[in-house]
Design an enzyme around this catalytic site. Structure first.
Site, mmCIF file in Angstrom:
data_model
loop_
_atom_site.group_PDB
_atom_site.id
_atom_site.type_symbol
_atom_site.label_atom_id
_atom_site.label_comp_id
_atom_site.label_asym_id
_atom_site.label_seq_id
_atom_site.Cartn_x
_atom_site.Cartn_y
_atom_site.Cartn_z
ATOM 1 N N ASP A 142 0.809 -1.214 0.000
ATOM 2 C CA ASP A 142 0.000 0.000 0.000
ATOM 3 C C ASP A 142 0.852 1.278 0.000
ATOM 4 O OD1 ASP A 142 -2.050 -1.807 0.342
ATOM 5 O OD2 ASP A 142 -2.930 -0.794 2.076
ATOM 6 N N ASP A 143 0.203 2.347 -0.409
ATOM 7 C CA ASP A 143 0.656 3.736 -0.224
ATOM 8 C C ASP A 143 1.719 4.193 -1.219
ATOM 9 O OD1 ASP A 143 -1.053 3.486 1.897
ATOM 10 O OD2 ASP A 143 0.387 3.988 3.460
ATOM 11 N N HIS A 181 -6.076 3.050 -3.980
ATOM 12 C CA HIS A 181 -6.000 3.320 -2.539
ATOM 13 C C HIS A 181 -6.322 4.787 -2.256
ATOM 14 C CE1 HIS A 181 -4.938 2.113 1.494
ATOM 15 N NE2 HIS A 181 -3.846 2.820 1.575
ATOM 16 N N HIS A 214 -5.254 9.478 0.627
ATOM 17 C CA HIS A 214 -5.325 8.686 1.848
ATOM 18 C C HIS A 214 -6.216 9.272 2.940
ATOM 19 C CE1 HIS A 214 -3.770 5.659 4.712
ATOM 20 N NE2 HIS A 214 -3.284 5.049 3.663
ATOM 21 N N TYR A 225 -6.811 2.984 5.769
ATOM 22 C CA TYR A 225 -7.078 2.492 7.133
ATOM 23 C C TYR A 225 -8.041 1.303 7.145
ATOM 24 C CZ TYR A 225 -5.468 7.256 7.509
ATOM 25 O OH TYR A 225 -4.768 8.413 7.319
ATOM 26 N N HIS A 265 3.639 -2.167 3.242
ATOM 27 C CA HIS A 265 3.717 -0.815 2.684
ATOM 28 C C HIS A 265 5.073 -0.660 2.003
ATOM 29 C CE1 HIS A 265 0.730 -0.694 5.882
ATOM 30 N NE2 HIS A 265 0.139 0.233 5.164
HETATM 31 NI NI NI Z 1 -2.630 3.130 3.327
#
Ligand code: NI
Length: 285
Positions: free
Chosen positions: A96-97, A146, A150, A187, A237
């Site tokens: 993620d991210d 995603h 965020h 989240y 991540h």
């Molecule tokens: Ni995230």
């Protein structure tokens, strides 16, 4: 950028029965791989219908289809089997991210093991690292949405939920020519109102490596290796150097245990459920 101490937050999941559309942020509880009962409940509640999409198997190896030939550069997908996760041990590694400055290194680690993974990208990072995203797609990995920046979607009005997703879709499409078919809300937080704005599978996880907390490759690898089961969706991540540094050990050990590294869509035979936490383990034979 995360509201809970620059970290990815506690894992949020429905406490008892996990049913599409009934998750509310207020009910969300921390669930780690250690909580086996909750994990099992999540798995049972979100099990994918069996699919024939990847069901072709050669005579010698059950569940593994003939190799397909793809590209040749260091991070492009090598010839690899297509996998029927109803019959062989699969794990879906998710990141993620990103994309970020460590993603390229991660792609090299994954390529070494012919591993496919799923990247839940932020639109705001896609526009910073479009070439990294292109390489990710070229290597055969799956891209998920995603959001753009965020946010906690459960606190946004519907129009802003839609724009967070749509703007990221456009960035991914512009950078790499593909559309994300999966969404992971930041989240892991969503509710019925958010779901109504996202007409595609929501992908959660059932192994939380807590890699944002344990910024140590050995710890991340150890936590991962003791939690992964057949059918697991594992949360990482790729913005953390320590996470990418854990991957050689994770990939080596899981490969030795006989795992196939698949995308989330592959894990579910091409048809992920409305809300996915993990897949059923393969049937014994
Ligand atoms: Ni995230």
């Amino acid at each position: 950028m995360d509201v809970w101490g620059r970290s990815h937050p506690p894992f949020l999941a429905g406490a008892k029965r996990v049913t599409a559309g009934v998750l509310a942020a207020a009910l969300l509880v921390t669930l780690t791989a250690a909580t086996g009962a909750a994990q099992a409940a999540a798995r049972a509640g979100t099990r994918a219908a069996p699919s024939d999409a990847l069901g072709v198997a050669p005579p010698d190896t059950p569940g593994v289809a003939p190799f397909e030939a793809l590209g040749d550069s260091a991070t492009e997908a090598r010839p690899r089997p297509r996998v029927d996760c109803r019959r062989v041990k699969c794990v879906a590694l998710t990141f993620d991210d990103g994309p970020g400055r460590h993603t390229g290194t991660l792609l090299r680690h994954l390529a070494k093991y012919h591993a496919r993974a799923t990247f839940f990208v932020l639109g705001s990072n896609v526009v910073t690292y479009p070439r990294v995203l292109r390489r990710t797609v070229a290597a055969g990995h799956e891209i998920g949405n995603h959001t753009w920046s965020h946010p906690l979607l459960t606190r946004l009005p519907a129009a802003r939920v839609r724009s967070q997703i749509a703007r990221t879709d456009r960035a991914v499409k512009a950078a790499a020519g593909v559309m994300p078919h999966l969404v992971r809300p930041p989240y892991g937080a969503f509710n019925r109102a958010v779901r109504r704005q996202i007409a595609r599978p929501i992908v959660m996880w059932n192994v939380d490596t807590l890699d944002w907390r344990y910024r140590n490759s050995a710890t991340v690898a150890r936590r991962t290796l003791r939690s992964v089961r057949p059918g697991s969706i594992v949360l990482f991540h790729d913005i953390h150097r320590t996470t990418v540094g854990a991957m050689p050990r994770v990939l080596k050990s899981l490969a030795k245990r006989g795992y196939h590294f698949v995308t989330v869509s592959e894990l579910f035979g091409g048809r992920p459920p409305h809300v996915a936490f993990g897949a059923a383990p393969p049937k014994k034979h």
